[in-house]
Scaffold this motif. Structure first.
Motif: not given
Length: 121
Positions: A29-54
């Motif tokens: 289950e994903m939540r906005t406040d659980s766990g550590d922040l991901y170290a590379d948010p730019t990479m995360y956002r880039r992959l999100c955009g690529a997957l949206q296109y896919l």
């Protein structure tokens, strides 16, 4: 689009990973406040955009992609794990759906008309 999917996997560094039978991990289950922040948010956002296109040619991943995109403002390690689950699904399932092939052709046709200046005014 298969080539594009492979490029996404390579950029994520998981081109040779084990595949997953489903795009969503039903245990997490994903939540906005659980766990550590991901170290590379730019990479995360880039992959999100690529997957949206896919999703134009892979509609079966739309729900899973929408879920990980909800956390682009502050991605956590758990969110990246969910994204990797989607990527592992893509790695093992190189399917292009019949109904989306026509959409892809229509997109290219419309783009070419716009480039030639033949669009409606």
């Amino acid at each position: 689009m298969i080539k594009y999917a492979k490029e996404i996997l390579e950029s994520a560094g998981i081109a040779n990973c084990n595949s997953s039978p489903t795009p969503v991990n039903s245990k997490g289950e994903m939540r906005t406040d659980s766990g550590d922040l991901y170290a590379d948010p730019t990479m995360y956002r880039r992959l999100c955009g690529a997957l949206q296109y896919l999703t134009f040619t892979r509609p079966e991943i739309s729900y899973a992609v929408q879920q990980v995109c909800l956390f682009m403002h502050s991605p956590r390690v758990a969110h990246m794990d969910a994204m990797k689950h989607i990527l592992r699904y893509i790695q093992g399932n190189h399917v292009q759906h019949q109904r989306t092939k026509h959409i892809e052709l229509d997109i290219h046709f419309v783009r070419e008309k716009v480039q030639r200046g033949e669009g409606q005014s």
